[in-house]
Design a protein around this motif. Structure first.
Motif, PDB file in Angstrom:
ATOM      1  N   THR B 122       0.687  -0.953  -0.082  1.00  0.00           N
ATOM      2  CA  THR B 122       0.219  -0.011   0.173  1.00  0.00           C
ATOM      3  C   THR B 122       0.263   1.603   0.018  1.00  0.00           C
ATOM      4  OG1 THR B 122      -0.231  -0.521   1.959  1.00  0.00           O
ATOM      5  CG2 THR B 122      -2.369  -0.979   1.011  1.00  0.00           C
ATOM      6  N   THR B 123       1.969   1.354   0.381  1.00  0.00           N
ATOM      7  CA  THR B 123       3.017   2.319   1.122  1.00  0.00           C
ATOM      8  C   THR B 123       3.657   2.880  -0.604  1.00  0.00           C
ATOM      9  OG1 THR B 123       3.227   1.993   2.998  1.00  0.00           O
ATOM     10  CG2 THR B 123       4.747   3.222   2.148  1.00  0.00           C
ATOM     11  N   ILE B 124       3.932   1.375  -0.985  1.00  0.00           N
ATOM     12  CA  ILE B 124       4.678   2.092  -2.428  1.00  0.00           C
ATOM     13  C   ILE B 124       4.033   2.024  -3.585  1.00  0.00           C
ATOM     14  CG2 ILE B 124       6.648   0.511  -4.260  1.00  0.00           C
ATOM     15  CD1 ILE B 124       7.377  -1.321  -1.748  1.00  0.00           C
ATOM     16  N   ASP B 125       2.834   1.936  -3.572  1.00  0.00           N
ATOM     17  CA  ASP B 125       1.634   1.736  -4.527  1.00  0.00           C
ATOM     18  C   ASP B 125       1.396   3.009  -4.513  1.00  0.00           C
ATOM     19  OD1 ASP B 125      -0.583   0.935  -6.573  1.00  0.00           O
ATOM     20  OD2 ASP B 125      -1.986   1.656  -5.320  1.00  0.00           O
ATOM     21  N   ALA B 126       1.369   3.988  -3.121  1.00  0.00           N
ATOM     22  CA  ALA B 126       0.974   5.208  -4.163  1.00  0.00           C
ATOM     23  C   ALA B 126       2.275   5.826  -3.750  1.00  0.00           C
ATOM     24  CB  ALA B 126       0.431   5.875  -1.889  1.00  0.00           C
ATOM     25  N   PHE B 127       3.302   5.774  -3.425  1.00  0.00           N
ATOM     26  CA  PHE B 127       4.399   6.442  -3.673  1.00  0.00           C
ATOM     27  C   PHE B 127       4.651   6.483  -4.989  1.00  0.00           C
ATOM     28  CE2 PHE B 127       9.304   5.842  -4.223  1.00  0.00           C
ATOM     29  CZ  PHE B 127      10.054   7.304  -3.278  1.00  0.00           C
ATOM     30  N   VAL B 128       5.234   5.489  -5.546  1.00  0.00           N
ATOM     31  CA  VAL B 128       4.999   5.023  -6.865  1.00  0.00           C
ATOM     32  C   VAL B 128       4.332   6.047  -7.934  1.00  0.00           C
ATOM     33  CG1 VAL B 128       5.561   4.494  -9.117  1.00  0.00           C
ATOM     34  CG2 VAL B 128       6.344   3.550  -6.942  1.00  0.00           C
ATOM     35  N   ASP B 129       2.999   6.276  -7.381  1.00  0.00           N
ATOM     36  CA  ASP B 129       2.329   7.456  -8.455  1.00  0.00           C
ATOM     37  C   ASP B 129       2.731   8.476  -8.096  1.00  0.00           C
ATOM     38  OD1 ASP B 129       0.447   6.242  -9.302  1.00  0.00           O
ATOM     39  OD2 ASP B 129      -1.079   6.246  -7.758  1.00  0.00           O
ATOM     40  N   GLU B 130       3.418   9.324  -6.946  1.00  0.00           N
ATOM     41  CA  GLU B 130       3.954  10.353  -6.758  1.00  0.00           C
ATOM     42  C   GLU B 130       5.246  10.340  -7.574  1.00  0.00           C
ATOM     43  OE1 GLU B 130       3.246  11.519  -2.396  1.00  0.00           O
ATOM     44  OE2 GLU B 130       5.070  11.067  -2.287  1.00  0.00           O
ATOM     45  N   ASN B 131       5.756   9.645  -7.463  1.00  0.00           N
ATOM     46  CA  ASN B 131       7.783   9.335  -7.403  1.00  0.00           C
ATOM     47  C   ASN B 131       7.827   8.746  -8.957  1.00  0.00           C
ATOM     48  OD1 ASN B 131       9.923   9.928  -7.895  1.00  0.00           O
ATOM     49  ND2 ASN B 131      10.412  10.080  -5.292  1.00  0.00           N
ATOM     50  N   PRO B 132       7.485   8.793  -9.785  1.00  0.00           N
ATOM     51  CA  PRO B 132       7.932   7.868 -10.950  1.00  0.00           C
ATOM     52  C   PRO B 132       9.032   6.855 -10.966  1.00  0.00           C
ATOM     53  CG  PRO B 132       6.375   9.598 -11.870  1.00  0.00           C
ATOM     54  CD  PRO B 132       7.001   9.958 -10.330  1.00  0.00           C
ATOM     55  N   ASP B 133       9.705   7.654 -10.958  1.00  0.00           N
ATOM     56  CA  ASP B 133      10.837   7.320 -11.032  1.00  0.00           C
ATOM     57  C   ASP B 133      12.046   7.699 -10.064  1.00  0.00           C
ATOM     58  OD1 ASP B 133      13.310   6.832 -12.654  1.00  0.00           O
ATOM     59  OD2 ASP B 133      13.779   8.961 -13.562  1.00  0.00           O
ATOM     60  N   PRO B 134      12.219   6.975  -8.692  1.00  0.00           N
ATOM     61  CA  PRO B 134      12.742   7.598  -7.458  1.00  0.00           C
ATOM     62  C   PRO B 134      14.521   7.161  -7.747  1.00  0.00           C
ATOM     63  CG  PRO B 134      11.583   5.458  -7.968  1.00  0.00           C
ATOM     64  CD  PRO B 134      11.171   6.327  -8.502  1.00  0.00           C
ATOM     65  N   THR B 135      15.163   7.907  -6.604  1.00  0.00           N
ATOM     66  CA  THR B 135      16.352   7.233  -6.735  1.00  0.00           C
ATOM     67  C   THR B 135      16.006   6.942  -5.902  1.00  0.00           C
ATOM     68  OG1 THR B 135      16.356   8.945  -5.102  1.00  0.00           O
ATOM     69  CG2 THR B 135      16.937   9.669  -7.353  1.00  0.00           C
ATOM     70  N   GLU B 136      17.915   5.838  -5.289  1.00  0.00           N
ATOM     71  CA  GLU B 136      17.740   4.983  -4.347  1.00  0.00           C
ATOM     72  C   GLU B 136      16.917   5.737  -3.007  1.00  0.00           C
ATOM     73  OE1 GLU B 136      19.905   1.709  -4.534  1.00  0.00           O
ATOM     74  OE2 GLU B 136      20.015   1.357  -2.173  1.00  0.00           O
ATOM     75  N   GLU B 137      18.472   6.700  -3.136  1.00  0.00           N
ATOM     76  CA  GLU B 137      17.759   8.097  -1.667  1.00  0.00           C
ATOM     77  C   GLU B 137      15.566   7.202  -1.323  1.00  0.00           C
ATOM     78  OE1 GLU B 137      20.333  10.930  -0.947  1.00  0.00           O
ATOM     79  OE2 GLU B 137      18.791  10.905   0.599  1.00  0.00           O
ATOM     80  N   GLU B 138      15.792   8.497  -2.740  1.00  0.00           N
ATOM     81  CA  GLU B 138      13.718   8.128  -2.311  1.00  0.00           C
ATOM     82  C   GLU B 138      13.234   6.856  -2.494  1.00  0.00           C
ATOM     83  OE1 GLU B 138      13.813  12.264  -4.741  1.00  0.00           O
ATOM     84  OE2 GLU B 138      13.438  10.170  -5.946  1.00  0.00           O
ATOM     85  N   ALA B 139      13.959   5.814  -2.736  1.00  0.00           N
ATOM     86  CA  ALA B 139      12.980   5.082  -2.465  1.00  0.00           C
ATOM     87  C   ALA B 139      13.261   4.067  -0.703  1.00  0.00           C
ATOM     88  CB  ALA B 139      13.674   3.865  -3.562  1.00  0.00           C
ATOM     89  N   ARG B 140      14.719   4.760  -0.248  1.00  0.00           N
ATOM     90  CA  ARG B 140      14.871   4.054   0.816  1.00  0.00           C
ATOM     91  C   ARG B 140      13.913   4.032   1.565  1.00  0.00           C
ATOM     92  NH1 ARG B 140      19.018   0.732   1.543  1.00  0.00           N
ATOM     93  NH2 ARG B 140      19.970  -0.427   0.299  1.00  0.00           N
ATOM     94  N   GLU B 141      14.048   5.981   1.516  1.00  0.00           N
ATOM     95  CA  GLU B 141      13.342   6.828   2.755  1.00  0.00           C
ATOM     96  C   GLU B 141      11.903   6.810   2.251  1.00  0.00           C
ATOM     97  OE1 GLU B 141      14.178   9.360   4.176  1.00  0.00           O
ATOM     98  OE2 GLU B 141      12.032  10.625   4.506  1.00  0.00           O
ATOM     99  N   ALA B 142      11.296   6.427   1.056  1.00  0.00           N
ATOM    100  CA  ALA B 142       9.664   5.704   1.320  1.00  0.00           C
ATOM    101  C   ALA B 142       9.282   5.296   1.871  1.00  0.00           C
ATOM    102  CB  ALA B 142       9.666   5.695  -0.234  1.00  0.00           C
ATOM    103  N   ILE B 143      10.384   4.189   1.972  1.00  0.00           N
ATOM    104  CA  ILE B 143       9.420   2.766   3.187  1.00  0.00           C
ATOM    105  C   ILE B 143      10.528   3.114   4.442  1.00  0.00           C
ATOM    106  CG2 ILE B 143       9.098   1.147   0.719  1.00  0.00           C
ATOM    107  CD1 ILE B 143      12.233  -0.121   1.371  1.00  0.00           C
ATOM    108  N   SER B 144      11.003   3.977   4.896  1.00  0.00           N
ATOM    109  CA  SER B 144      11.878   4.061   6.081  1.00  0.00           C
ATOM    110  C   SER B 144      10.757   3.850   6.880  1.00  0.00           C
ATOM    111  CB  SER B 144      12.304   4.890   6.222  1.00  0.00           C
ATOM    112  OG  SER B 144      11.600   6.166   6.068  1.00  0.00           O
TER     113      SER B 144
END
Ligand SMILES: Cc1cc2nc3c(=O)[nH]c(=O)nc-3n(C[C@H](O)[C@H](O)[C@H](O)COP(=O)(O)OP(=O)(O)OC[C@H]3O[C@@H](n4cnc5c(N)ncnc54)[C@H](O)[C@@H]3O)c2cc1C
Ligand code: FES
Ligand code: FES
Lengths: 314, 186
Positions: B122-144
């Protein structure tokens, strides 16, 4: 881990909230985002018989920059405030600190005003309100009043609000020309409450008028802290910094850091000893002051990356 | 019986609530104190939402409220009325036809026991809508804000990027079909 029996009221207007508070204020609690209150209820540290859920009431979701004031209604989430471009250009320290409040999923639901009402000395936003010289606007059936943070915060997790009072909004002043502001903290895990955190507003004589290349001079500095003072106490450091050219900041660092370390009053716990927190606060303060002195106008860390966070990463 | 005891044994306050979950409306009679997480699991049998800590720390109970990830253990069901709730079942409920995030977890070996997975989905589904091309750091922050005790997180970070890839590819397909459709219409 379930709350004890309670009745939830869902008023639709501010007047209805105030009526309900005048009846149930002493046996009940306001619930906004619930991100501080529900854990307390789940752990049965409190058992109010009535909850007044203000989240469906109209008229509490204003978020506006009016003149040099950022007005934040009781229902504005941390997340909405963090992402509001007008807020960030008026005073970047809000978004800078909000990025350290819990995780995005908590910030989506938790409100900044709720956090100020909760008055947790480990919370970022009560301190930011104090540091910026802000205030809260309060209403009850008996009338309205404004409270500065000095009068609002009487102790850790304790405010001077009466049981029938609702904070309708918090007001954060914008930065003035020549000021720069920033926040940094160190937490053990991303999203945890900080072990220590520092916010600073640095004033300079660089007020936007063309200075024909002359270097800006520091005119003032104040700092506030997270997790190392009982209430959001602010220290004025003008005497150590006034008159120093921005490029000479390294000459005043030691004085500023030792004044701060003497001012704060950290406690020790399982996560960190009092001495370690004091040391950390000094380190964070020194880095933050250097960062602000190098920055062009305003402040706020670019892209949310903070030196501490990278260096302190797990 | 004195006042205290009679108060303590007072009937449990309940309310009739209307909840919109995964696009379906439900009318339920529930105790006011019942958390959204428990109503989802017990009253609606949507057991994909997992309950770990019940104080907002683990992220296993994360659902979307009007598209934004929130903790279902920190909101009363009564307070979730007038909002659209999306659980992991609403993101994908067919093993033969997983959603892009679920496919990404399969492709990246992003789970072991699976207890934490619904909260990540549920977290990643919403995050990728918001940020379709995340950096590694953004991806880590999103699931932190989500804890996993099995995987060591590396493959979950990969699953964030894989979701972005799958969603981008699918978006391209969508826009191509749209173009074909509009061409056909001409
Ligand atoms: C896992 C986790 C991590 C967290 N980490 C942090 C962190 O790092 N830093 C941080 O600052 N916070 C943190 N929080 C707390 C979070 O910021 C809360 O959202 C915030 O403290 C309270 O806002 P709320 O809207 O959820 O208030 P609620 O929980 O609804 O209310 C909190 C208190 O304020 C009162 N109240 C609320 N609104 C009003 C009002 N308008 N007028 C009068 N009284 C009111 C309530 O009666 C209650 O006593 C964390 C929470 C969790 C669950
Ligand atoms: S069960 Fe809700 S965050 Fe852990
Ligand atoms: S897969 Fe087991 S907790 Fe994450």
């Amino acid at each position: 881990m379930k709350p004890s029996p309670l009745r939830i009221h869902r008023p639709k207007t501010i007047e209805e909230i105030l009526e309900l508070l005048s009846v149930h204020g002493t046996s009940g609690k306001i619930i906004a985002g619930g991100q501080s209150l529900v854990p307390v209820l789940n752990m049965r540290l409190a058992a109010p018989r009535n909850l007044i859920d203000i989240t469906s009431a109209a008229g509490l979701d204003e978020l506006e920059v009016v003149g040099d004031e950022i007005r934040v209604g009781a229902l504005v989430s941390h997340r909405r405030l963090e992402r509001d471009p007008a807020t960030t250009s008026a005073n970047p320290i809000l978004a800078d600190a909000l990025r350290h409040v819990a995780h995005p999923a908590i910030r989506n639901r938790g409100t900044t005003v709720g956090s100020i009402a909760h008055a947790d000395p480990n919370g970022e936003m009560p301190m930011i309100l104090a540091l910026t010289g802000g205030w809260v606007e309060v209403r009850s059936v008996r009338g309205a009043r404004s409270l500065t943070t000095e009068s609002l915060n009487v102790g850790p997790l304790e405010t001077c609000l009466e049981p029938d009072e609702l904070i309708t909004s918090a007001v954060f002043p914008a930065l003035r020309p020549g000021q720069r502001a920033g926040f940094d903290e160190l937490a053990r895990r991303s999203g945890d409450y900080g072990l220590a955190g520092v916010g600073m507003i640095l004033s300079t004589d660089d007020n936007g008028v063309d200075r024909a290349g002359a270097e800006a001079t520091i005119t003032g500095l104040k700092a506030g802290f997270v997790s190392v003072t009982d209430i959001p106490d602010i220290i004025e450091l003008d005497e150590f910094v006034a008159g120093t050219p921005l490029s000479q900041v390294s000459t005043i660092l030691d004085d500023v850091i030792s004044a701060i370390k003497g001012f704060i009053d950290p406690g020790g716990d399982i996560h960190a000893s009092a001495d370690y927190r004091r040391h950390l606060t000094g380190v964070i303060a020194g880095r933050l002051l250097k960062r602000l002195s190098r920055q062009r106008d305003g402040g706020g860390s670019p892209a949310g990356g903070s030196e501490m966070r990278q260096e302190g990463a797990r | 019986m004195n006042q205290m005891t009679s108060n303590e044994t007072m009937a449990e306050p309940t309310s009739t609530i209307r909840l919109s979950v995964n696009g379906r409306d439900h009318v339920l009679e529930v105790p006011d104190r019942k958390l959204l997480s428990d109503v989802l699991r017990q009253d609606l049998s949507l057991t994909g939402t997992h309950v770990g800590c019940e104080h907002g720390v683990c992220g296993a109970c994360t659902v979307q409220l009007d598209g934004d990830p929130i903790r279902s253990c920190l909101i009363f069901a009564a307070s979730a009325q007038d909002h659209e709730v999306t659980t992991v079942e609403g993101i994908g409920d067919d093993p033969e036809n997983p959603s892009d995030v679920q496919q990404a977890f399969i492709d990246s070996h992003g789970l072991q026991c699976g207890f934490c997975t619904p909260g990540f989905i549920t977290t990643i589904d919403a995050f990728v809508d918001e940020n379709p091309d995340p950096t590694e750091e953004e991806a880590r922050e999103a699931i932190s804000g989500n804890l996993c005790r099995c995987t060591g997180y590396q493959n979950i970070v990969k699953a964030v990027h894989r979701t972005a890839e799958l969603r981008a590819a699918c978006g391209k397909q969508h826009s191509e079909t749209d173009e074909e459709a509009s061409e056909a219409n001409r």
